[in-house]
Design a protein around this motif. Sequence first.
Motif, PDB file in Angstrom:
ATOM      1  N   SER A  51       0.822  -1.214   0.000  1.00 51.75           N
ATOM      2  CA  SER A  51       0.000   0.000   0.000  1.00 51.75           C
ATOM      3  C   SER A  51       0.857   1.267   0.000  1.00 51.75           C
ATOM      4  N   THR A  52       2.051   1.176   0.595  1.00 51.58           N
ATOM      5  CA  THR A  52       2.936   2.343   0.664  1.00 51.58           C
ATOM      6  C   THR A  52       4.193   2.192  -0.184  1.00 51.58           C
ATOM      7  N   GLY A  53       4.509   0.939  -0.575  1.00 52.89           N
ATOM      8  CA  GLY A  53       5.722   0.697  -1.347  1.00 52.89           C
ATOM      9  C   GLY A  53       6.984   0.665  -0.507  1.00 52.89           C
ATOM     10  N   SER A  54       6.865   0.631   0.811  1.00 59.95           N
ATOM     11  CA  SER A  54       8.049   0.601   1.683  1.00 59.95           C
ATOM     12  C   SER A  54       8.567  -0.821   1.836  1.00 59.95           C
ATOM     13  N   TRP A  55       9.905  -0.938   1.911  1.00 58.84           N
ATOM     14  CA  TRP A  55      10.573  -2.235   1.997  1.00 58.84           C
ATOM     15  C   TRP A  55      11.297  -2.370   3.330  1.00 58.84           C
ATOM     16  N   TRP A  56      11.458  -3.641   3.747  1.00 55.65           N
ATOM     17  CA  TRP A  56      12.332  -3.970   4.876  1.00 55.65           C
ATOM     18  C   TRP A  56      13.145  -5.201   4.503  1.00 55.65           C
ATOM     19  N   TRP A  57      14.472  -5.153   4.767  1.00 54.77           N
ATOM     20  CA  TRP A  57      15.362  -6.279   4.514  1.00 54.77           C
ATOM     21  C   TRP A  57      16.041  -6.686   5.809  1.00 54.77           C
ATOM     22  N   SER A  58      16.321  -7.983   5.925  1.00 51.01           N
ATOM     23  CA  SER A  58      17.185  -8.441   7.012  1.00 51.01           C
ATOM     24  C   SER A  58      18.639  -8.199   6.625  1.00 51.01           C
ATOM     25  N   ASP A  59      19.544  -8.324   7.584  1.00 52.66           N
ATOM     26  CA  ASP A  59      20.964  -8.049   7.325  1.00 52.66           C
ATOM     27  C   ASP A  59      21.537  -8.944   6.231  1.00 52.66           C
ATOM     28  N   GLU A  60      21.037 -10.178   6.114  1.00 53.28           N
ATOM     29  CA  GLU A  60      21.591 -11.125   5.145  1.00 53.28           C
ATOM     30  C   GLU A  60      21.426 -10.641   3.704  1.00 53.28           C
ATOM     31  N   ILE A  61      20.329  -9.965   3.411  1.00 52.62           N
ATOM     32  CA  ILE A  61      20.116  -9.487   2.047  1.00 52.62           C
ATOM     33  C   ILE A  61      21.121  -8.394   1.708  1.00 52.62           C
ATOM     34  N   TYR A  62      21.391  -7.518   2.658  1.00 53.35           N
ATOM     35  CA  TYR A  62      22.434  -6.521   2.442  1.00 53.35           C
ATOM     36  C   TYR A  62      23.782  -7.199   2.181  1.00 53.35           C
ATOM     37  N   MET A  64      24.567 -10.302   1.036  1.00 54.03           N
ATOM     38  CA  MET A  64      24.744 -11.020  -0.230  1.00 54.03           C
ATOM     39  C   MET A  64      24.849 -10.080  -1.423  1.00 54.03           C
ATOM     40  N   HIS A  65      24.339  -8.852  -1.291  1.00 48.85           N
ATOM     41  CA  HIS A  65      24.472  -7.869  -2.359  1.00 48.85           C
ATOM     42  C   HIS A  65      25.729  -7.010  -2.214  1.00 48.85           C
ATOM     43  N   GLY A  66      26.426  -7.151  -1.090  1.00 48.79           N
ATOM     44  CA  GLY A  66      27.656  -6.401  -0.889  1.00 48.79           C
ATOM     45  C   GLY A  66      27.463  -5.045  -0.259  1.00 48.79           C
ATOM     46  N   TRP A  67      26.339  -4.840   0.440  1.00 43.44           N
ATOM     47  CA  TRP A  67      26.071  -3.560   1.110  1.00 43.44           C
ATOM     48  C   TRP A  67      26.086  -3.714   2.620  1.00 43.44           C
ATOM     49  N   LYS A  68      26.168  -2.575   3.285  1.00 42.14           N
ATOM     50  CA  LYS A  68      25.890  -2.498   4.710  1.00 42.14           C
ATOM     51  C   LYS A  68      24.562  -1.774   4.874  1.00 42.14           C
ATOM     52  N   ARG A  69      23.920  -1.994   5.995  1.00 41.05           N
ATOM     53  CA  ARG A  69      22.544  -1.518   6.164  1.00 41.05           C
ATOM     54  C   ARG A  69      22.393  -0.012   5.901  1.00 41.05           C
ATOM     55  N   HIS A  70      23.343   0.801   6.338  1.00 47.43           N
ATOM     56  CA  HIS A  70      23.208   2.248   6.221  1.00 47.43           C
ATOM     57  C   HIS A  70      23.565   2.775   4.839  1.00 47.43           C
ATOM     58  N   GLU A  71      24.076   1.905   3.941  1.00 43.51           N
ATOM     59  CA  GLU A  71      24.602   2.379   2.665  1.00 43.51           C
ATOM     60  C   GLU A  71      23.546   2.487   1.563  1.00 43.51           C
ATOM     61  N   VAL A  72      22.415   1.857   1.715  1.00 39.94           N
ATOM     62  CA  VAL A  72      21.435   1.846   0.636  1.00 39.94           C
ATOM     63  C   VAL A  72      20.034   1.763   1.212  1.00 39.94           C
ATOM     64  N   GLU A  73      19.092   2.327   0.505  1.00 44.32           N
ATOM     65  CA  GLU A  73      17.695   2.271   0.901  1.00 44.32           C
ATOM     66  C   GLU A  73      17.052   1.064   0.241  1.00 44.32           C
ATOM     67  N   PRO A  74      16.434   0.162   1.011  1.00 48.76           N
ATOM     68  CA  PRO A  74      15.816  -1.026   0.411  1.00 48.76           C
ATOM     69  C   PRO A  74      14.738  -0.625  -0.594  1.00 48.76           C
ATOM     70  N   GLY A  75      14.720  -1.296  -1.733  1.00 52.43           N
ATOM     71  CA  GLY A  75      13.701  -0.996  -2.722  1.00 52.43           C
ATOM     72  C   GLY A  75      14.032  -1.556  -4.088  1.00 52.43           C
ATOM     73  N   LEU A  76      13.157  -1.297  -5.047  1.00 47.96           N
ATOM     74  CA  LEU A  76      13.303  -1.817  -6.400  1.00 47.96           C
ATOM     75  C   LEU A  76      14.558  -1.287  -7.084  1.00 47.96           C
ATOM     76  N   GLU A  77      14.864  -0.014  -6.877  1.00 47.20           N
ATOM     77  CA  GLU A  77      16.025   0.587  -7.530  1.00 47.20           C
ATOM     78  C   GLU A  77      17.311  -0.076  -7.076  1.00 47.20           C
ATOM     79  N   ALA A  78      17.429  -0.323  -5.786  1.00 40.24           N
ATOM     80  CA  ALA A  78      18.635  -0.962  -5.256  1.00 40.24           C
ATOM     81  C   ALA A  78      18.778  -2.382  -5.793  1.00 40.24           C
ATOM     82  N   LEU A  79      17.680  -3.141  -5.806  1.00 40.35           N
ATOM     83  CA  LEU A  79      17.735  -4.509  -6.302  1.00 40.35           C
ATOM     84  C   LEU A  79      18.085  -4.548  -7.785  1.00 40.35           C
ATOM     85  N   SER A  80      17.494  -3.648  -8.572  1.00 40.54           N
ATOM     86  CA  SER A  80      17.749  -3.630 -10.010  1.00 40.54           C
ATOM     87  C   SER A  80      19.201  -3.298 -10.317  1.00 40.54           C
TER      88      SER A  80
END
Length: 258
Positions: A51-62, A64-80
């Motif tokens: 309804s709002t388009g907001s995302w939440w990720w656990s630390d593991e997703i950050y 495996m993509h090579g990020w730290k939690r504070h470095e990127v905002e979870p969402g479609l743009e980051a995943l793409s």
Amino acid sequence: MSSFKQPALSVVDGAGGDVATRPPSFSAGDLAHALGLGTNLLVGRFRVDLSTGSWWWSDEIYTMHGWKRHEVEPGLEALSSRKHPDDRSRVVRAAAEALRLGRPFACSHRIVDRKGRTRSVVVIGQGSRGGPSHPPELVGYVVDATPVQKEALARRSSAVVTRAFVSQAVIEQAKGVIMAVSRVSAETADQLLLEAAGRAGIPLRLAADQVMTGLRAEGEAGGITQVALTRALDGVEPVGRPRGHDPLLTRRPRKVAH
């Protein structure tokens, strides 16, 4: 160590009403064996408020993509941005349909982490159409399946290397016999074996195997001589063609009188 705990089962005593705890019928090890748990994989969780388009990720997703939690905002743009270039145009219809109907789905694709390493991930999730008390959402897991893929490739490579080693061993064995019996150089022995394989139109390993089989038979009859070696080289033949000395393969069928 696994955090799995066997749930306690309560049994009510019909006579006194006391509650007793039934001992578990299986252990965590039994459960792991039944589920086929093997290679440990990195697993992350995600949740999307549709309804709002907001995302939440656990630390593991950050991770495996090579990020730290504070470095990127979870969402479609980051995943793409991390999706493998060859997989960016893929449209997973099953996932879209599952989201629309609220069914579970699973799909896979490749990502490229910050260090340029390609990883294979499996996305598992289920969409919820929501209701009066809660908004529609998508929840699920992302599994880094790269270790399993690497293990499969390693097994395949090992099998290829083993076959190549065995094949080369047979060839070298035949060449060694030719050199010893005919008193020729390694180059000449190699050429004789190549010529035998060429005449029969078969790979060098199969020709070497036939030569050694013929020589073993000659050895049992009285030793490997130059005549026996020549006969073995001349006897190399295409695979599958009946041998002329085999009466069961060359005998003509008997005519049936009418």
